[in-house]
Design a protein around this motif. Structure first.
Motif, PDB file in Angstrom:
ATOM      1  N   CYS A 180     -79.924  29.003  -0.584  1.00 50.26           N
ATOM      2  CA  CYS A 180     -80.138  28.006  -1.624  1.00 50.26           C
ATOM      3  C   CYS A 180     -80.439  28.689  -2.961  1.00 50.26           C
ATOM      4  CB  CYS A 180     -81.305  27.085  -1.268  1.00 50.26           C
ATOM      5  SG  CYS A 180     -80.956  25.999   0.122  1.00 50.26           S
ATOM      6  N   SER A 181     -80.123  27.967  -4.008  1.00 48.35           N
ATOM      7  CA  SER A 181     -80.466  28.444  -5.350  1.00 48.35           C
ATOM      8  C   SER A 181     -81.968  28.353  -5.550  1.00 48.35           C
ATOM      9  CB  SER A 181     -79.737  27.621  -6.409  1.00 48.35           C
ATOM     10  OG  SER A 181     -78.337  27.668  -6.211  1.00 48.35           O
ATOM     11  N   ALA A 182     -82.441  28.944  -6.669  1.00 48.75           N
ATOM     12  CA  ALA A 182     -83.875  28.929  -6.962  1.00 48.75           C
ATOM     13  C   ALA A 182     -84.389  27.498  -7.035  1.00 48.75           C
ATOM     14  CB  ALA A 182     -84.134  29.653  -8.293  1.00 48.75           C
ATOM     15  N   GLN A 183     -85.603  27.323  -6.586  1.00 47.74           N
ATOM     16  CA  GLN A 183     -86.295  26.031  -6.615  1.00 47.74           C
ATOM     17  C   GLN A 183     -85.650  25.001  -5.674  1.00 47.74           C
ATOM     18  OE1 GLN A 183     -86.516  24.851 -10.738  1.00 47.74           O
ATOM     19  NE2 GLN A 183     -88.068  26.418 -11.232  1.00 47.74           N
ATOM     20  N   HIS A 184     -84.912  25.493  -4.656  1.00 51.70           N
ATOM     21  CA  HIS A 184     -84.337  24.607  -3.638  1.00 51.70           C
ATOM     22  C   HIS A 184     -84.694  25.152  -2.255  1.00 51.70           C
ATOM     23  CE1 HIS A 184     -81.963  23.426  -7.155  1.00 51.70           C
ATOM     24  NE2 HIS A 184     -81.667  22.307  -6.503  1.00 51.70           N
ATOM     25  N   GLN A 185     -84.798  24.280  -1.292  1.00 53.81           N
ATOM     26  CA  GLN A 185     -85.178  24.662   0.076  1.00 53.81           C
ATOM     27  C   GLN A 185     -84.051  24.304   1.033  1.00 53.81           C
ATOM     28  OE1 GLN A 185     -88.803  22.887   1.425  1.00 53.81           O
ATOM     29  NE2 GLN A 185     -88.729  23.850   3.446  1.00 53.81           N
ATOM     30  N   LEU A 186     -83.721  25.243   1.939  1.00 55.53           N
ATOM     31  CA  LEU A 186     -82.652  25.033   2.900  1.00 55.53           C
ATOM     32  C   LEU A 186     -83.140  24.134   4.048  1.00 55.53           C
ATOM     33  CD1 LEU A 186     -79.733  25.864   3.727  1.00 55.53           C
ATOM     34  CD2 LEU A 186     -80.799  27.683   5.095  1.00 55.53           C
ATOM     35  N   ILE A 187     -82.367  23.101   4.327  1.00 52.44           N
ATOM     36  CA  ILE A 187     -82.646  22.220   5.468  1.00 52.44           C
ATOM     37  C   ILE A 187     -81.480  22.353   6.436  1.00 52.44           C
ATOM     38  CG2 ILE A 187     -83.002  19.849   6.219  1.00 52.44           C
ATOM     39  CD1 ILE A 187     -84.236  19.265   3.512  1.00 52.44           C
ATOM     40  N   GLY A 188     -81.730  22.807   7.622  1.00 56.85           N
ATOM     41  CA  GLY A 188     -80.687  23.041   8.589  1.00 56.85           C
ATOM     42  C   GLY A 188     -80.567  24.509   8.911  1.00 56.85           C
ATOM     43  N   ALA A 189     -79.561  24.839   9.729  1.00 53.89           N
ATOM     44  CA  ALA A 189     -79.376  26.222  10.195  1.00 53.89           C
ATOM     45  C   ALA A 189     -78.942  27.105   9.046  1.00 53.89           C
ATOM     46  CB  ALA A 189     -78.351  26.259  11.317  1.00 53.89           C
ATOM     47  N   ARG A 190     -79.546  28.285   8.955  1.00 56.98           N
ATOM     48  CA  ARG A 190     -79.184  29.251   7.938  1.00 56.98           C
ATOM     49  C   ARG A 190     -77.901  29.995   8.308  1.00 56.98           C
ATOM     50  NH1 ARG A 190     -82.115  31.317   3.913  1.00 56.98           N
ATOM     51  NH2 ARG A 190     -83.995  30.312   4.745  1.00 56.98           N
ATOM     52  N   GLN A 191     -77.572  30.088   9.625  1.00 54.08           N
ATOM     53  CA  GLN A 191     -76.430  30.862  10.083  1.00 54.08           C
ATOM     54  C   GLN A 191     -75.573  30.040  11.048  1.00 54.08           C
ATOM     55  OE1 GLN A 191     -77.401  34.849  11.401  1.00 54.08           O
ATOM     56  NE2 GLN A 191     -75.760  34.812  12.930  1.00 54.08           N
ATOM     57  N   ARG A 192     -74.239  30.180  10.904  1.00 53.10           N
ATOM     58  CA  ARG A 192     -73.322  29.471  11.816  1.00 53.10           C
ATOM     59  C   ARG A 192     -72.283  30.465  12.319  1.00 53.10           C
ATOM     60  NH1 ARG A 192     -70.849  24.439   8.877  1.00 53.10           N
ATOM     61  NH2 ARG A 192     -70.327  23.851  11.025  1.00 53.10           N
ATOM     62  N   THR A 193     -71.716  30.214  13.505  1.00 52.66           N
ATOM     63  CA  THR A 193     -70.736  31.081  14.109  1.00 52.66           C
ATOM     64  C   THR A 193     -69.458  30.316  14.418  1.00 52.66           C
ATOM     65  OG1 THR A 193     -72.510  32.401  15.102  1.00 52.66           O
ATOM     66  CG2 THR A 193     -70.284  32.674  16.021  1.00 52.66           C
ATOM     67  N   CYS A 194     -68.303  30.944  14.196  1.00 56.54           N
ATOM     68  CA  CYS A 194     -67.017  30.315  14.486  1.00 56.54           C
ATOM     69  C   CYS A 194     -66.798  30.367  16.012  1.00 56.54           C
ATOM     70  CB  CYS A 194     -65.891  31.043  13.768  1.00 56.54           C
ATOM     71  SG  CYS A 194     -64.239  30.401  14.094  1.00 56.54           S
ATOM     72  N   GLY A 195     -66.734  29.177  16.638  1.00 55.89           N
ATOM     73  CA  GLY A 195     -66.576  29.122  18.095  1.00 55.89           C
ATOM     74  C   GLY A 195     -65.110  29.066  18.540  1.00 55.89           C
ATOM     75  N   GLU A 196     -64.882  29.146  19.828  1.00 54.28           N
ATOM     76  CA  GLU A 196     -63.504  29.171  20.362  1.00 54.28           C
ATOM     77  C   GLU A 196     -62.825  27.818  20.190  1.00 54.28           C
ATOM     78  OE1 GLU A 196     -63.676  30.454  24.363  1.00 54.28           O
ATOM     79  OE2 GLU A 196     -64.327  32.491  23.872  1.00 54.28           O
ATOM     80  N   ASP A 197     -63.629  26.764  20.046  1.00 56.15           N
ATOM     81  CA  ASP A 197     -63.012  25.459  19.892  1.00 56.15           C
ATOM     82  C   ASP A 197     -62.802  25.095  18.418  1.00 56.15           C
ATOM     83  OD1 ASP A 197     -65.630  25.377  19.224  1.00 56.15           O
ATOM     84  OD2 ASP A 197     -66.073  23.512  20.311  1.00 56.15           O
TER      85      ASP A 197
ATOM     86  N   GLU B 123     -62.077  34.486  11.976  1.00 58.74           N
ATOM     87  CA  GLU B 123     -61.626  34.382  13.350  1.00 58.74           C
ATOM     88  C   GLU B 123     -62.823  34.035  14.252  1.00 58.74           C
ATOM     89  OE1 GLU B 123     -62.655  38.701  12.641  1.00 58.74           O
ATOM     90  OE2 GLU B 123     -61.548  37.120  11.589  1.00 58.74           O
ATOM     91  N   VAL B 124     -62.500  33.768  15.515  1.00 57.90           N
ATOM     92  CA  VAL B 124     -63.551  33.428  16.477  1.00 57.90           C
ATOM     93  C   VAL B 124     -64.591  34.541  16.493  1.00 57.90           C
ATOM     94  CG1 VAL B 124     -64.082  32.982  18.919  1.00 57.90           C
ATOM     95  CG2 VAL B 124     -62.022  32.002  17.877  1.00 57.90           C
TER      96      VAL B 124
ATOM     97  N   ILE C 265     -58.053  36.145   1.640  1.00 57.33           N
ATOM     98  CA  ILE C 265     -57.755  36.621   2.989  1.00 57.33           C
ATOM     99  C   ILE C 265     -56.698  35.722   3.616  1.00 57.33           C
ATOM    100  CG2 ILE C 265     -60.034  37.638   3.345  1.00 57.33           C
ATOM    101  CD1 ILE C 265     -60.789  35.160   4.930  1.00 57.33           C
ATOM    102  N   CYS C 266     -55.965  36.263   4.582  1.00 55.07           N
ATOM    103  CA  CYS C 266     -54.991  35.489   5.350  1.00 55.07           C
ATOM    104  C   CYS C 266     -55.548  35.280   6.762  1.00 55.07           C
ATOM    105  CB  CYS C 266     -53.644  36.214   5.407  1.00 55.07           C
ATOM    106  SG  CYS C 266     -52.789  36.302   3.806  1.00 55.07           S
ATOM    107  N   VAL C 267     -55.747  34.021   7.139  1.00 59.01           N
ATOM    108  CA  VAL C 267     -56.330  33.733   8.450  1.00 59.01           C
ATOM    109  C   VAL C 267     -55.277  33.106   9.357  1.00 59.01           C
ATOM    110  CG1 VAL C 267     -58.631  33.452   7.487  1.00 59.01           C
ATOM    111  CG2 VAL C 267     -57.142  31.463   7.687  1.00 59.01           C
ATOM    112  N   ASN C 268     -55.399  33.441  10.662  1.00 60.30           N
ATOM    113  CA  ASN C 268     -54.505  32.860  11.662  1.00 60.30           C
ATOM    114  C   ASN C 268     -54.805  31.369  11.772  1.00 60.30           C
ATOM    115  OD1 ASN C 268     -53.302  31.995  14.151  1.00 60.30           O
ATOM    116  ND2 ASN C 268     -53.159  34.167  14.758  1.00 60.30           N
ATOM    117  N   SER C 269     -53.806  30.565  11.479  1.00 64.39           N
ATOM    118  CA  SER C 269     -54.022  29.106  11.409  1.00 64.39           C
ATOM    119  C   SER C 269     -54.478  28.522  12.733  1.00 64.39           C
ATOM    120  CB  SER C 269     -52.744  28.406  10.948  1.00 64.39           C
ATOM    121  OG  SER C 269     -52.307  28.925   9.711  1.00 64.39           O
ATOM    122  N   THR C 270     -54.129  29.179  13.866  1.00 62.72           N
ATOM    123  CA  THR C 270     -54.457  28.619  15.182  1.00 62.72           C
ATOM    124  C   THR C 270     -55.655  29.273  15.831  1.00 62.72           C
ATOM    125  OG1 THR C 270     -52.940  30.174  16.269  1.00 62.72           O
ATOM    126  CG2 THR C 270     -52.044  28.043  15.570  1.00 62.72           C
TER     127      THR C 270
END
Length: 299
Positions: free
Chosen positions: A282-299, A273-274, A247-252
């Motif tokens: 996670c792969s099998a036999q591994h547990q996720l630590i932290g947020a499962r979902q993240r969002t691209c913010g304006e900053d 984009e914002v 994909i081509c993303v707007n650098s700014t």
């Protein structure tokens, strides 16, 4: 008597009482040695003698056969143009007038006449035929493929396969027929075709002469956009492009590519984009630590 027959008995006279004297004479057929079977074929006795034989003639014929057997333990007759010698156990004695017909098994060809008749002592109208095995012709290899041949005899097969990146057009198997010809037609190996690669927003796809196996698709982005993903994709041997479309993303106005995690993977939507979102698993036999979902913010 007709040729090949011997008159047995004498002339008969009509006596004063109006009866014939003595026994009626008869014509005894001579004997012709021949085969009792034919290799790779079948033997049919179409007729035994020119005309029916009396019991007396049959008994005399048996005596004649036994006398002929005692003369020698080897007998011969013509097969095509060659003298064929057989032992006493293999020979069959036929009376003159016997007509034999020969048919060959599938995959074998008759050489000579299919019919012969005993016409005189040790003499047949035509030499005995022979059943010769038919062989199919040699086959040439095919471009971008391989040919494996079991053999060239009746019912043996030839198998075609293609090299990686090519698919077979036509029949994979051919069989040697009883006619000595191969079944079907020679197949061909044609290159596998990939679908048209997708275009990218904010970028372009380089010249693409073909979409056959081995073709190369090159991507580039417009000024102010950054290419995320591989710049080149190759048409593989299964008819699929390697990797994922970039994909081509707007650098700014976009976030960086989400960082991969150890023993897991990340998926994201949009063009980074914002407002775009990323999901971590996670792969099998591994547990996720932290947020499962993240969002691209304006900053």
């Amino acid at each position: 008597c007709r040729p090949g027959h011997t008159l047995i008995g004498s002339n008969m006279e009509c006596d004063k009482s109006g009866k014939w004297t003595g026994n009626p004479p008869h014509c005894l057929p001579s004997i012709c040695p021949g085969f009792g079977y034919i290799e790779n074929g079948s033997l049919i006795i179409k007729s035994w003698t020119y005309e029916p034989l009396s019991k007396i003639a049959i008994d005399q014929l048996k005596e004649q056969i036994e006398e002929k057997r005692s003369e020698s333990d080897k007998f011969q007759y013509l097969v095509l143009d060659e003298v064929h010698k057989v032992s006493e156990e293999q020979v069959v004695f036929y009376p003159v007038g016997s007509e034999l017909e020969v048919n060959c098994l599938p995959g074998f060809k008759l050489e000579g006449s299919s019919l012969t008749t005993g016409i005189d002592t040790d003499k047949w109208s035509k030499p005995f035929p022979s059943c010769v095995q038919l062989l199919c012709s040699k086959l040439a290899n095919i471009d971008n493929g391989q040919l494996t041949i079991e053999g060239f005899k009746f019912q043996q097969t030839a198998r075609y396969t293609c090299h990686p990146g090519f698919s077979l057009s036509g029949s994979e198997m051919r069989s040697c027929l009883s006619s000595g010809l191969w079944s079907g037609e020679e197949p061909t190996c044609i290159p596998r075709i990939c679908p048209e690669p997708p275009k990218v927003e904010g970028g372009s796809l380089g010249p693409l002469p073909s979409v056959e196996y081995g073709a190369l698709a090159s991507y580039s982005c417009q000024e102010g956009f950054t290419l995320v993903g591989a710049a080149e994709r190759v048409c593989g041997d299964e008819g699929r492009w390697s990797g994922q479309a970039p994909i081509c993303v707007n650098s700014t106005q976009s976030c960086l590519v989400p960082q991969l995690i150890s023993s897991g993977y990340v998926a994201y939507d949009g063009a980074l984009e914002v407002g775009s979102q990323a999901w971590y698993e996670c792969s099998a036999q591994h547990q996720l630590i932290g947020a499962r979902q993240r969002t691209c913010g304006e900053d």
